[in-house]
Design a protein around this motif. Structure first.
Motif, PDB file in Angstrom:
ATOM      1  N   LEU A  26      -7.025   1.696   9.319  1.00 16.93           N
ATOM      2  CA  LEU A  26      -5.794   0.939   9.108  1.00 16.93           C
ATOM      3  C   LEU A  26      -5.107   0.617  10.424  1.00 16.93           C
ATOM      4  O   LEU A  26      -4.600  -0.494  10.616  1.00 16.93           O
ATOM      5  CB  LEU A  26      -4.848   1.724   8.190  1.00 16.93           C
ATOM      6  CG  LEU A  26      -5.227   1.775   6.706  1.00 16.93           C
ATOM      7  CD1 LEU A  26      -4.342   2.759   5.961  1.00 16.93           C
ATOM      8  CD2 LEU A  26      -5.125   0.389   6.080  1.00 16.93           C
ATOM      9  N   ARG A  27      -5.085   1.584  11.349  1.00 17.73           N
ATOM     10  CA  ARG A  27      -4.473   1.323  12.657  1.00 17.73           C
ATOM     11  C   ARG A  27      -5.257   0.266  13.420  1.00 17.73           C
ATOM     12  O   ARG A  27      -4.672  -0.589  14.097  1.00 17.73           O
ATOM     13  CB  ARG A  27      -4.396   2.627  13.458  1.00 17.73           C
ATOM     14  CG  ARG A  27      -3.353   3.604  12.951  1.00 17.73           C
ATOM     15  CD  ARG A  27      -3.094   4.710  13.946  1.00 17.73           C
ATOM     16  NE  ARG A  27      -4.265   5.560  14.126  1.00 17.73           N
ATOM     17  CZ  ARG A  27      -4.544   6.633  13.398  1.00 17.73           C
ATOM     18  NH1 ARG A  27      -3.716   6.969  12.409  1.00 17.73           N
ATOM     19  NH2 ARG A  27      -5.604   7.356  13.620  1.00 17.73           N
ATOM     20  N   CYS A  28      -6.596   0.317  13.305  1.00 17.67           N
ATOM     21  CA  CYS A  28      -7.429  -0.681  13.970  1.00 17.67           C
ATOM     22  C   CYS A  28      -7.161  -2.073  13.416  1.00 17.67           C
ATOM     23  O   CYS A  28      -7.013  -3.042  14.172  1.00 17.67           O
ATOM     24  CB  CYS A  28      -8.903  -0.305  13.813  1.00 17.67           C
ATOM     25  SG  CYS A  28     -10.053  -1.491  14.542  1.00 17.67           S
ATOM     26  N   ILE A  29      -7.075  -2.206  12.085  1.00 16.17           N
ATOM     27  CA  ILE A  29      -6.810  -3.495  11.469  1.00 16.17           C
ATOM     28  C   ILE A  29      -5.410  -3.983  11.819  1.00 16.17           C
ATOM     29  O   ILE A  29      -5.199  -5.188  12.059  1.00 16.17           O
ATOM     30  CB  ILE A  29      -6.984  -3.413   9.943  1.00 16.17           C
ATOM     31  CG1 ILE A  29      -8.434  -3.064   9.602  1.00 16.17           C
ATOM     32  CG2 ILE A  29      -6.590  -4.715   9.276  1.00 16.17           C
ATOM     33  CD1 ILE A  29      -9.452  -4.044  10.167  1.00 16.17           C
ATOM     34  N   LEU A  30      -4.458  -3.080  11.879  1.00 14.66           N
ATOM     35  CA  LEU A  30      -3.100  -3.463  12.263  1.00 14.66           C
ATOM     36  C   LEU A  30      -3.089  -4.062  13.669  1.00 14.66           C
ATOM     37  O   LEU A  30      -2.480  -5.118  13.900  1.00 14.66           O
ATOM     38  CB  LEU A  30      -2.174  -2.243  12.193  1.00 14.66           C
ATOM     39  CG  LEU A  30      -0.727  -2.466  12.612  1.00 14.66           C
ATOM     40  CD1 LEU A  30      -0.051  -3.462  11.691  1.00 14.66           C
ATOM     41  CD2 LEU A  30       0.040  -1.134  12.628  1.00 14.66           C
ATOM     42  N   CYS A  31      -3.773  -3.403  14.595  1.00 17.59           N
ATOM     43  CA  CYS A  31      -3.829  -3.911  15.976  1.00 17.59           C
ATOM     44  C   CYS A  31      -4.568  -5.248  16.045  1.00 17.59           C
ATOM     45  O   CYS A  31      -4.133  -6.177  16.735  1.00 17.59           O
ATOM     46  CB  CYS A  31      -4.509  -2.879  16.880  1.00 17.59           C
ATOM     47  SG  CYS A  31      -3.584  -1.342  17.085  1.00 17.59           S
ATOM     48  N   CYS A  32      -5.692  -5.361  15.317  1.00 17.25           N
ATOM     49  CA  CYS A  32      -6.476  -6.600  15.347  1.00 17.25           C
ATOM     50  C   CYS A  32      -5.708  -7.759  14.738  1.00 17.25           C
ATOM     51  O   CYS A  32      -5.748  -8.891  15.260  1.00 17.25           O
ATOM     52  CB  CYS A  32      -7.794  -6.401  14.604  1.00 17.25           C
ATOM     53  SG  CYS A  32      -9.016  -5.427  15.495  1.00 17.25           S
ATOM     54  N   SER A  33      -5.017  -7.508  13.633  1.00 18.73           N
ATOM     55  CA  SER A  33      -4.269  -8.589  12.989  1.00 18.73           C
ATOM     56  C   SER A  33      -3.120  -9.073  13.860  1.00 18.73           C
ATOM     57  O   SER A  33      -2.883 -10.289  13.977  1.00 18.73           O
ATOM     58  CB  SER A  33      -3.740  -8.124  11.630  1.00 18.73           C
ATOM     59  OG  SER A  33      -2.903  -6.991  11.765  1.00 18.73           O
ATOM     60  N   ILE A  34      -2.419  -8.150  14.506  1.00 17.61           N
ATOM     61  CA  ILE A  34      -1.327  -8.548  15.401  1.00 17.61           C
ATOM     62  C   ILE A  34      -1.876  -9.282  16.614  1.00 17.61           C
ATOM     63  O   ILE A  34      -1.341 -10.323  17.034  1.00 17.61           O
ATOM     64  CB  ILE A  34      -0.511  -7.313  15.829  1.00 17.61           C
ATOM     65  CG1 ILE A  34       0.212  -6.705  14.617  1.00 17.61           C
ATOM     66  CG2 ILE A  34       0.492  -7.682  16.910  1.00 17.61           C
ATOM     67  CD1 ILE A  34       0.941  -5.417  14.917  1.00 17.61           C
ATOM     68  N   ALA A  35      -2.969  -8.775  17.188  1.00 14.17           N
ATOM     69  CA  ALA A  35      -3.572  -9.418  18.355  1.00 14.17           C
ATOM     70  C   ALA A  35      -4.069 -10.825  18.013  1.00 14.17           C
ATOM     71  O   ALA A  35      -3.906 -11.766  18.812  1.00 14.17           O
ATOM     72  CB  ALA A  35      -4.727  -8.570  18.878  1.00 14.17           C
TER      73      ALA A  35
END
Length: 506
Positions: A16-25
């Motif tokens: 979830l943290r990885c997807i959060l970072c990828c989506s924001i980036a």
């Protein structure tokens, strides 16, 4: 809590943290490209900033100051960035539904933009102007909705695919999908993806009421949102058929619940059609009444799409539209490959729409004799066998990929959607996703403006699951994974270039 459950929860949190970072980036990247392209190139159409006064004087815009803003250049830049359908959404948010063609744009997005502009971002009106605040609210809303939809897709993928690597990769693919420009612009794609993915996730967790509520919102965002009722109907139908003989009351209850949820999901779209009919048709003389108002079943949305946008069966099959078919070809090809892939895995189940048989013996299609003999010589329980993630089993046993991916499960629990303890995707769970994608693809190809296929199909999870599985394979199939990434990168670059400067793109 066992050690395996603790590790699974830890990995899920990291995902979830990885997807959060990828989506924001990804959203920062898209917005950066939009600013760069608009700075380097002149817009093809400069009419986007033209904004005549609202027809009705009783609007919030009339009471807001239109001159002496603190930063007029900033406000003008935001207004010029509102292009294509965003012009309609912002106009509806500002002035309401003024013209007949405005009713092609459903009210969820403009209503949210209007509320945010008059509440949260109201202090910015004296700074950049009301219309600029409307545009700014739309950008903030859609980019936030995209981040949340990416998180929901990851949780949905975990529930369906039962494999963290495939789920993570599928969600990252969504973050950088070819239609990314529309998810960061003032379009309904982001709010639709959020309500759709969220509803699908809650179906998988058994929260039917939450799913129905989000699906109802999706039908208020896009016209195809009411099709999501099919997921709930399919689940209730399967549950009803799995009951033993004699449980007629439970079967009847399931069917009634499915009908009730379907009505709830379709109500926003139907109510909007009634709203348009009362505004346009009532109070007019026979000579002034629009043709669709006189129809036995006055379908406003269908008429507007045909009259103003030329949408209709085979209407787009013209020689001059060949470039648009080429533009949609990659998305249609990916959709076709996804459908064919899963049909080959479970042919009997797909052909019977999941109703051929509910015994585990008939659902376990595509099993090879080598797999059977292997299981007989080395018996192992189903839970033990499936404790190994799908991605690892695919790499270890490439010749039997079809048997591995084609395994299904059914136990005495009548609900086939709530299998949290298995590590294998169920074909009966994936089946409604495939049927939904088939219908959307056929509609995009035969009925709609075919160039919108890229963004129209971008909210289908099946595309990302299939692409993620392709990348999991080795050899020549893995090369297709690079092709998919290249396709996404190219459409992101060309999309931000063309769309941001008011050039045609999907």
């Amino acid at each position: 809590m066992s050690l395996e459950e603790s590790v699974a929860i830890l990995n899920r949190g990291r995902g979830l943290r990885c997807i959060l970072c990828c989506s924001i980036a990804s959203r920062i990247l898209i917005l950066f490209l939009m600013i760069i392209w608009r700075s380097l190139l002149a817009s093809y159409d400069t009419s986007a900033s033209i904004n005549p006064p609202c027809l009705s004087a009783d609007t919030y815009a009339e009471d807001s100051p239109t001159s002496d803003v603190l930063f007029p250049k900033l406000g003008s830049a935001i207004e010029r960035s509102i292009v294509w359908d965003g012009v309609y959404f912002v106009r509806v948010a500002e002035c309401g539904y003024e013209y007949e063609q405005d009713y092609a744009f459903l009210p969820l997005l403009p209503s949210c933009i209007s509320i945010l502009s008059k509440t949260v971002f109201a202090p910015l009106v004296p700074v950049v102007g009301f219309r600029a605040v409307l545009g700014f609210s739309g950008y903030i809303l859609n980019n936030l909705a995209f981040v949340l939809s990416a998180l929901y897709l990851y949780r949905l993928s975990l529930a369906v695919m039962k494999d963290q690597r495939i789920s993570l990769r599928a969600s990252i693919l969504f973050c950088f999908n070819p239609a990314s420009i529309f998810y960061s612009s003032i379009y309904s794609e982001s709010v639709y993806a959020l309500t759709s993915f969220g509803g699908l996730y809650y179906i998988m967790t058994g929260s039917d009421c939450s799913a129905a509520f989000l699906f109802a919102l999706s039908s208020c965002a896009r016209s195809n949102g009411f099709l999501n009722a099919g997921y709930i109907c399919y689940r209730k139908l399967i549950d009803a058929l799995l009951y033993r003989k004699g449980a007629y009351l439970r079967i009847l209850k399931n069917l009634l619940v499915a009908a009730l949820f379907s009505l709830v999901i379709a109500t926003p779209f139907i109510s909007f059609q009634v709203f348009g009919y009362s505004n346009i048709c009532k109070g007019c003389s026979l000579t002034e009444t629009r043709a669709w108002c006189k129809a036995r079943l006055p379908l406003m949305y269908k008429y507007i799409q045909e009259q103003y946008w030329g949408v209709g069966f085979l209407r787009y099959f013209q020689v001059k539209q060949i470039p648009n078919f080429l533009l949609a070809l990659p998305s249609l090809s990916l959709s076709l490959c996804s459908i064919v892939h899963y049909m080959k895995l479970w042919p009997e189940l797909i052909q019977s729409i999941g109703l051929l048989s509910f015994s585990q013996k008939n659902i376990l299609t595509s099993s090879s004799s080598s797999t059977t003999s292997m299981n007989q010589s080395n018996p192992v329980s189903f839970s033990q066998k499936n404790s190994v993630p799908v991605s690892q089993r695919l790499r270890r046993n490439r010749p039997n990929r079809r048997a591995i991916m084609g395994e299904a499960y059914l136990n005495e629990n009548p609900s086939v959607f709530n299998k949290a303890n298995t590590a294998q995707p169920s074909p009966m769970v994936i089946l409604p996703f495939i049927l939904h994608l088939m219908f959307l693809s056929a509609t995009a190809f035969f009925v709609m403006h075919v160039q919108v296929t890229t963004r129209f199909l971008s909210s289908s999870p099946v595309l990302y699951w299939y692409a993620s599985q392709v990348m999991e394979y080795g050899g020549s199939r893995r090369r297709w994974g690079y092709v998919i990434w290249a396709y996404s990168a190219f459409y992101i670059l060309i999309g931000t270039l063309l769309f941001s400067n008011f050039y045609p793109f999907t």
